[in-house]
Design a protein around this motif. Structure first.
Motif, PDB file in Angstrom:
ATOM      1  N   UNK A  25     -45.737 -30.273   4.083  1.00 27.34           N
ATOM      2  CA  UNK A  25     -45.281 -31.431   3.358  1.00 27.34           C
ATOM      3  C   UNK A  25     -43.949 -31.851   4.544  1.00 27.34           C
ATOM      4  N   UNK A  26     -43.560 -32.981   4.552  1.00 27.37           N
ATOM      5  CA  UNK A  26     -43.128 -33.872   5.652  1.00 27.37           C
ATOM      6  C   UNK A  26     -42.065 -34.294   5.113  1.00 27.37           C
ATOM      7  N   UNK A  27     -41.430 -34.310   4.505  1.00 28.22           N
ATOM      8  CA  UNK A  27     -40.194 -34.890   3.885  1.00 28.22           C
ATOM      9  C   UNK A  27     -40.266 -33.852   2.738  1.00 28.22           C
ATOM     10  N   UNK A  28     -38.547 -32.636   2.763  1.00 26.87           N
ATOM     11  CA  UNK A  28     -38.422 -32.181   1.600  1.00 26.87           C
ATOM     12  C   UNK A  28     -36.947 -32.510   1.056  1.00 26.87           C
ATOM     13  N   UNK A  29     -36.942 -33.980   0.415  1.00 27.21           N
ATOM     14  CA  UNK A  29     -35.576 -34.464  -0.554  1.00 27.21           C
ATOM     15  C   UNK A  29     -34.929 -32.669  -1.399  1.00 27.21           C
ATOM     16  N   UNK A  30     -35.877 -32.408  -1.758  1.00 26.69           N
ATOM     17  CA  UNK A  30     -35.354 -32.198  -2.737  1.00 26.69           C
ATOM     18  C   UNK A  30     -34.960 -30.333  -2.927  1.00 26.69           C
ATOM     19  N   UNK A  31     -35.023 -31.071  -1.011  1.00 27.00           N
ATOM     20  CA  UNK A  31     -33.865 -29.469  -0.802  1.00 27.00           C
ATOM     21  C   UNK A  31     -32.289 -29.573  -1.041  1.00 27.00           C
ATOM     22  N   UNK A  32     -32.268 -31.331  -1.088  1.00 27.68           N
ATOM     23  CA  UNK A  32     -30.967 -31.038  -1.079  1.00 27.68           C
ATOM     24  C   UNK A  32     -30.033 -31.171   0.864  1.00 27.68           C
ATOM     25  N   UNK A  33     -31.234 -30.884   1.330  1.00 25.11           N
ATOM     26  CA  UNK A  33     -31.506 -30.905   2.627  1.00 25.11           C
ATOM     27  C   UNK A  33     -30.318 -32.478   3.199  1.00 25.11           C
ATOM     28  N   UNK A  34     -31.023 -33.672   2.603  1.00 23.06           N
ATOM     29  CA  UNK A  34     -31.177 -35.166   2.790  1.00 23.06           C
ATOM     30  C   UNK A  34     -29.987 -35.878   1.893  1.00 23.06           C
ATOM     31  N   UNK A  35     -28.893 -36.344   1.754  1.00 29.67           N
ATOM     32  CA  UNK A  35     -28.105 -36.278   0.831  1.00 29.67           C
ATOM     33  C   UNK A  35     -28.902 -37.765   0.638  1.00 29.67           C
ATOM     34  N   UNK A  36     -28.330 -38.074  -0.341  1.00 33.93           N
ATOM     35  CA  UNK A  36     -29.649 -39.209  -0.767  1.00 33.93           C
ATOM     36  C   UNK A  36     -30.673 -39.920  -1.667  1.00 33.93           C
ATOM     37  N   UNK A  37     -30.930 -38.237  -0.754  1.00 33.06           N
ATOM     38  CA  UNK A  37     -33.077 -38.411  -1.318  1.00 33.06           C
ATOM     39  C   UNK A  37     -33.161 -36.855  -1.952  1.00 33.06           C
ATOM     40  N   UNK A  38     -31.922 -36.935  -2.946  1.00 27.69           N
ATOM     41  CA  UNK A  38     -32.737 -36.069  -3.489  1.00 27.69           C
ATOM     42  C   UNK A  38     -33.724 -35.609  -4.488  1.00 27.69           C
ATOM     43  N   UNK A  39     -34.474 -36.941  -4.659  1.00 25.35           N
ATOM     44  CA  UNK A  39     -35.109 -37.319  -5.828  1.00 25.35           C
ATOM     45  C   UNK A  39     -36.942 -37.453  -4.955  1.00 25.35           C
ATOM     46  N   UNK A  40     -36.440 -37.571  -3.761  1.00 24.66           N
ATOM     47  CA  UNK A  40     -38.252 -37.428  -3.293  1.00 24.66           C
ATOM     48  C   UNK A  40     -38.180 -36.117  -1.993  1.00 24.66           C
ATOM     49  N   UNK A  41     -39.928 -35.836  -2.565  1.00 26.01           N
ATOM     50  CA  UNK A  41     -40.470 -35.139  -1.666  1.00 26.01           C
ATOM     51  C   UNK A  41     -42.022 -36.036  -0.678  1.00 26.01           C
ATOM     52  N   UNK A  42     -42.220 -36.024   0.084  1.00 31.56           N
ATOM     53  CA  UNK A  42     -43.621 -36.460   0.687  1.00 31.56           C
ATOM     54  C   UNK A  42     -44.438 -35.178   0.935  1.00 31.56           C
ATOM     55  N   UNK A  43     -45.596 -35.293   1.008  1.00 29.64           N
ATOM     56  CA  UNK A  43     -46.555 -34.340   1.552  1.00 29.64           C
ATOM     57  C   UNK A  43     -47.697 -35.469   1.971  1.00 29.64           C
ATOM     58  N   UNK A  44     -48.692 -34.655   3.327  1.00 34.49           N
ATOM     59  CA  UNK A  44     -49.824 -35.171   3.814  1.00 34.49           C
ATOM     60  C   UNK A  44     -50.724 -34.583   3.454  1.00 34.49           C
ATOM     61  N   UNK A  45     -51.787 -35.193   2.977  1.00 35.98           N
ATOM     62  CA  UNK A  45     -52.903 -34.240   2.788  1.00 35.98           C
ATOM     63  C   UNK A  45     -53.963 -34.984   4.541  1.00 35.98           C
ATOM     64  N   UNK A  46     -54.591 -34.796   4.971  1.00 34.32           N
ATOM     65  CA  UNK A  46     -55.125 -36.133   5.851  1.00 34.32           C
ATOM     66  C   UNK A  46     -56.272 -36.231   4.604  1.00 34.32           C
ATOM     67  N   UNK A  47     -56.871 -37.850   5.313  1.00 39.34           N
ATOM     68  CA  UNK A  47     -55.433 -38.725   5.272  1.00 39.34           C
ATOM     69  C   UNK A  47     -54.547 -39.473   4.373  1.00 39.34           C
ATOM     70  N   UNK A  48     -54.466 -38.551   3.553  1.00 35.65           N
ATOM     71  CA  UNK A  48     -53.147 -39.778   2.569  1.00 35.65           C
ATOM     72  C   UNK A  48     -51.638 -39.379   2.462  1.00 35.65           C
ATOM     73  N   UNK A  49     -50.770 -39.652   2.463  1.00 37.30           N
ATOM     74  CA  UNK A  49     -49.878 -39.559   2.584  1.00 37.30           C
ATOM     75  C   UNK A  49     -48.659 -39.500   1.058  1.00 37.30           C
TER      76      UNK A  49
END
Length: 258
Positions: A25-49
């Motif tokens: 997991x390359x971005x964990x907005x749902x963890x509420x650590x990044x204000x204004x990105x609470x709706x977003x998670x981004x995962x990396x499955x090489x070679x697909x983002x």
């Protein structure tokens, strides 16, 4: 680029550079650590983002950053967006390096680490076959599994089992009631040459299998990762308490429940 955009770009870029060849997991907005990105998670499955948007649509700022990341990192072949306001799921290939957009779902074997592979399916269901936010748990298990008996409850595609076996476990019992998940679990063990006498994969309702589990020799480690709620099979906290009580009876003295 705004400060908010820079924050997203920096986090994505750093995590992709750390694990360019492994699922994470390359971005964990749902963890509420990044204000204004609470709706977003981004995962990396090489070679697909794989971009997961939980509410509404991607903002122009988010889309702009993701496009820049795609253009700057040539090892990303495609960017797939999944919009998933409950209970709907919509999938769209945002960017790709191929002349035509690939057909969905994208199904392939992705690297969990330098030794292990797992089948993933992107662009159809909510679940991909892997929960990358469990990575620290996988590694902990690999470090503590040598000569241990492991019970993996709600095992899904049994990624924990792969790491237990990599760590030298002498027995792993995986239990899940989903037939497609247990079939993928068998495949995951096969592609890693780990489907042998050390492994059991049961398609069963865990709450209705107490007597069968209790007949097994006691376990050194129990992995317990139930869903918050599953209609007809799991009622959240009341059933979780029941399972915890049962697991203490399945566990050896000095054993661990994760």
């Amino acid at each position: 680029m705004t400060t908010v955009q820079n924050l997203l770009k920096q986090e994505l870029g750093e995590n992709l550079r750390q694990s360019p060849e492994q699922v994470c997991r390359v971005f964990h907005g749902r963890g509420r650590f990044f204000p204004s990105f609470e709706n977003l998670n981004i995962e990396w499955y090489p070679p697909v983002l794989f971009v997961q948007c939980y509410e509404g649509e991607l903002s122009n700022n988010e889309l702009s950053v993701i496009k820049e990341i795609f253009e700057e990192h040539e090892f990303i072949q495609s960017v797939l967006l999944q919009s998933r306001p409950w209970p709907d799921v919509e999938n769209e290939v945002l960017f790709t390096r191929t002349s035509n957009k690939p057909e969905l779902p994208l199904e392939f074997n992705a690297a969990l680490d330098k030794d292990l592979l797992c089948k993933v399916s992107l662009g159809e269901n909510r679940n991909t076959g892997v929960f990358p936010d469990m990575r620290s748990g996988w590694h902990w298990l690999a470090e503590h599994a040598e000569n241990k008996r492991v019970l993996n409850l709600f095992s899904y595609t049994s990624v924990f089992s792969l790491f237990a076996l990599k760590g030298g476990a002498k027995k792993v019992v995986n239990i899940d009631m989903c037939g497609s998940a247990t079939k993928t679990a068998q495949l995951n063990h096969q592609i890693n040459n780990l489907l042998d006498e050390r492994v059991s994969i049961w398609k069963k309702n865990i709450l209705k299998s107490n007597s069968q589990i209790a007949k097994q020799s006691k376990f050194d480690i129990i992995i317990l990762d139930p869903p918050p709620f599953h209609k007809g099979s799991f009622r959240g906290w009341p059933d979780y308490q029941k399972l915890l009580r049962r697991c203490t009876k399945y566990l050896k003295d000095g054993g661990v429940i994760l």
